[in-house]
Design an enzyme around this catalytic site. Structure first.
Site, PDB file in Angstrom:
ATOM      1  N   TYR A  53       0.845  -1.279  -0.032  1.00  0.00           N
ATOM      2  CA  TYR A  53      -0.029  -0.004   0.049  1.00  0.00           C
ATOM      3  C   TYR A  53       0.722   1.144   0.117  1.00  0.00           C
ATOM      4  CZ  TYR A  53      -5.141   0.019   0.126  1.00  0.00           C
ATOM      5  OH  TYR A  53      -6.419   0.205  -0.289  1.00  0.00           O
ATOM      6  N   GLU A  55      -0.577   4.839  -0.546  1.00  0.00           N
ATOM      7  CA  GLU A  55      -1.346   5.973  -0.689  1.00  0.00           C
ATOM      8  C   GLU A  55      -0.384   7.406  -0.641  1.00  0.00           C
ATOM      9  OE1 GLU A  55      -4.695   6.243   1.690  1.00  0.00           O
ATOM     10  OE2 GLU A  55      -5.770   4.894   0.447  1.00  0.00           O
ATOM     11  N   ASP A 199      -5.759  14.145 -25.320  1.00  0.00           N
ATOM     12  CA  ASP A 199      -5.741  12.809 -25.004  1.00  0.00           C
ATOM     13  C   ASP A 199      -4.985  11.865 -25.919  1.00  0.00           C
ATOM     14  OD1 ASP A 199      -6.330  10.133 -24.651  1.00  0.00           O
ATOM     15  OD2 ASP A 199      -8.566  10.374 -24.072  1.00  0.00           O
ATOM     16  N   THR A 225      -3.025   6.369 -22.356  1.00  0.00           N
ATOM     17  CA  THR A 225      -3.013   5.058 -21.790  1.00  0.00           C
ATOM     18  C   THR A 225      -1.581   4.595 -22.007  1.00  0.00           C
ATOM     19  OG1 THR A 225      -3.616   4.004 -23.773  1.00  0.00           O
ATOM     20  CG2 THR A 225      -5.336   4.323 -22.449  1.00  0.00           C
ATOM     21  N   LYS A 228      -1.658   0.871 -25.218  1.00  0.00           N
ATOM     22  CA  LYS A 228      -1.849   0.734 -26.608  1.00  0.00           C
ATOM     23  C   LYS A 228      -0.498   0.837 -27.234  1.00  0.00           C
ATOM     24  CE  LYS A 228      -6.409   2.223 -25.563  1.00  0.00           C
ATOM     25  NZ  LYS A 228      -7.515   3.383 -25.658  1.00  0.00           N
ATOM     26  N   ARG A 234      -1.629  -2.575 -18.643  1.00  0.00           N
ATOM     27  CA  ARG A 234      -2.773  -1.439 -18.776  1.00  0.00           C
ATOM     28  C   ARG A 234      -2.777  -0.448 -17.887  1.00  0.00           C
ATOM     29  NH1 ARG A 234      -5.529  -4.491 -21.877  1.00  0.00           N
ATOM     30  NH2 ARG A 234      -7.112  -2.741 -22.002  1.00  0.00           N
TER      31      ARG A 234
HETATM   32  C1  PLP Z   1      -8.532   3.786 -24.672  1.00  0.00           C
HETATM   33  C2  PLP Z   1      -8.672   5.429 -24.606  1.00  0.00           C
HETATM   34  C3  PLP Z   1      -8.934   5.707 -23.392  1.00  0.00           C
HETATM   35  C4  PLP Z   1      -9.460   4.879 -22.167  1.00  0.00           C
HETATM   36  O1  PLP Z   1      -8.591   3.875 -21.811  1.00  0.00           O
HETATM   37  P1  PLP Z   1      -9.086   3.073 -20.659  1.00  0.00           P
HETATM   38  O2  PLP Z   1      -7.703   2.421 -20.210  1.00  0.00           O
HETATM   39  O3  PLP Z   1      -9.705   1.874 -21.511  1.00  0.00           O
HETATM   40  O4  PLP Z   1      -9.857   3.565 -19.607  1.00  0.00           O
HETATM   41  C5  PLP Z   1      -9.156   7.151 -23.311  1.00  0.00           C
HETATM   42  N1  PLP Z   1      -9.144   8.012 -24.349  1.00  0.00           N
HETATM   43  C6  PLP Z   1      -8.667   7.331 -25.719  1.00  0.00           C
HETATM   44  C7  PLP Z   1      -8.821   8.324 -26.764  1.00  0.00           C
HETATM   45  C8  PLP Z   1      -8.675   6.028 -25.762  1.00  0.00           C
HETATM   46  O5  PLP Z   1      -8.519   5.604 -27.016  1.00  0.00           O
END
Ligand code: PLP
Length: 412
Positions: A53, A55, A199, A225, A228, A234
């Protein structure tokens, strides 16, 4: 992987992990948001760090015994700052959505106006979709793409921004095959006095290797993220160059949105960021982009209609309704019969419901990690064309064998 301890403890879960392992080996993976991580990333995420933990943030924790996780989290932060060339980074978001929740909350109060790309044009749920926190906690407006070209129309975004006067503009997408101009979004944000959130969940790997313009210097906050194109575990990240915003973001994420950070995942992020800084990773992303171009060109040669007529990044969108008179769902299901995994996707001005949709989205990041080159994607497009047009089950069997052979081609 052996998973021998799981086998001893829990045969039920063990068997399913082994089945999933085989599925990942025997299938051609074209889901644009997926990838295959290294064994080093897997081991870090499977480590004893899950017991801890922690925090708070390095040096300022609510628990004792954090001397080692402090060092690990600091390494992750420093590598991430270097990767994107930014001054402040938070590596604790449990996911991309959590990163966006904290980023939006850092600059917006309930019922402030936000403006993001609509889901059906390729945006993400967290950019203002009605069923997401981003659509219920804020007054969310959206921009789309030009229905003829499939491209973001920046003049139209500016027109909407002037009309709705957002506190925050969100750019970035989940299903947009072309480059995004962060510079143009910054001009629009400045014009209406809005914050800009970029994003880059999908294109982060391309940004850090120079294959896509960076939002650094334009966006106030950047989220992504890590699983990807960055090819990590993840999870999510938040970046900024603004010290005041950095403090706000840290507080908003913890204790605002989350409790204890996942230090095992943060260690895996650190390992992935080290990989991302390497020359090998740059070569990998270069190949991802080359592969996607070759894939798109072959589909065009075969007569398919691509949204925006091509791609600048790691994904492409095929209009299967116009090309084959079938829905995205039908195409996805048919490809699944021969071990090709992809997802149906809405296209601009889609006449089908989202669960059917008129397109499929294909990405090259995952199979490039397995070693695929341009010629593999050209051949794959040719087989996919035959499968999509195939009318009898017997032929499908033969294509399935060919696909499994292709999937195994570069396996160790
Ligand atoms: C995949 C994605 C997310 C969110 O990712 P999670 O880990 O599934 O919550 C946010 N913004 C964009 C543009 C994405 O493609």
């Amino acid at each position: 992987m052996k998973y021998s301890e799981i086998k001893k403890e829990d045969i039920e879960v063990y068997k399913l992990i082994k089945k999933e392992e085989k599925r990942q080996k025997d299938n051609i993976e074209l889901i644009a948001s997926e990838n295959f991580v290294s064994d080093a990333v897997l081991q870090a995420q499977g480590s004893i760090l899950t017991n801890k933990y922690a925090e708070g943030y390095p040096g300022k924790r609510y628990y004792g015994g954090c001397e080692y996780v402090d060092q690990i989290e600091t390494i992750a932060i420093e590598r991430l700052k270097k990767l994107f060339n930014v001054n402040y980074a938070n590596v604790q978001p449990h996911s991309g959505s959590q990163a966006n929740m904290a980023a939006i909350r850092s600059v917006c109060n309930h019922n402030d106006v936000i403006l993001g790309m609509s889901l059906d044009a390729g945006g993400h749920l967290t950019h203002g979709y009605k069923l997401s926190f981003s659509g219920t906690d804020y007054i969310a407006y959206s921009y789309g793409v030009n229905s003829e070209t499939g491209l973001i129309d920046y003049d139209e975004v500016l027109r909407i921004a002037r009309e709705v006067k957002p506190k925050l503009i969100i750019c970035g997408a989940s299903a947009y095959p072309r480059a995004i101009s962060f510079k143009k979004f910054k001009e629009i944000a400045d014009d209406v006095g809005a914050y800009l959130l970029a994003d880059v969940a999908h294109i982060a790997g391309l940004i850090v290797t120079g294959y896509h313009e960076s939002p650094v210097g334009y966006a106030d906050i950047i989220t992504s993220t890590t699983h990807k194109t960055l090819r990590g575990p993840r999870g999510g990240i938040i970046l900024t160059n603004n010290e005041e915003l950095a403090k706000k973001i840290n507080k908003t994420l913890f204790p605002g949105c989350q409790g204890g950070p996942l230090e095992h995942v943060i260690a895996a992020k650190a390992v992935a960021f080290k990989e991302d800084l390497s020359e090998d990773f740059k070569n990998y992303i270069h190949q991802v982009v080359l592969n996607c171009k070759a894939f798109a060109e072959e589909f065009k040669k075969l007569g398919y209609k691509l949204i925006t007529n091509g791609t600048d990044n790691h994904l492409l969108l095929i209009d299967v309704k116009t090309s084959l008179n079938m829905t995205g769902k039908q195409a996805e299901d048919k490809l699944a019969l021969v071990n090709i995994t992809c997802n149906k996707n809405s296209i601009p001005n889609d006449t089908e419901k989202p669960m059917q949709s008129s397109g499929i989205r294909l990405g090259t990041a995952a199979m490039t990690s397995k070693g695929f080159k341009e010629e593999d994607f050209v051949l794959l497009a040719q087989i996919m064309d035959k499968v999509l047009k195939c009318q009898n089950k017997k032929d499908l069997k033969q294509y399935k064998r060919a696909i499994i052979n292709m999937a195994h081609k570069y396996c160790k």
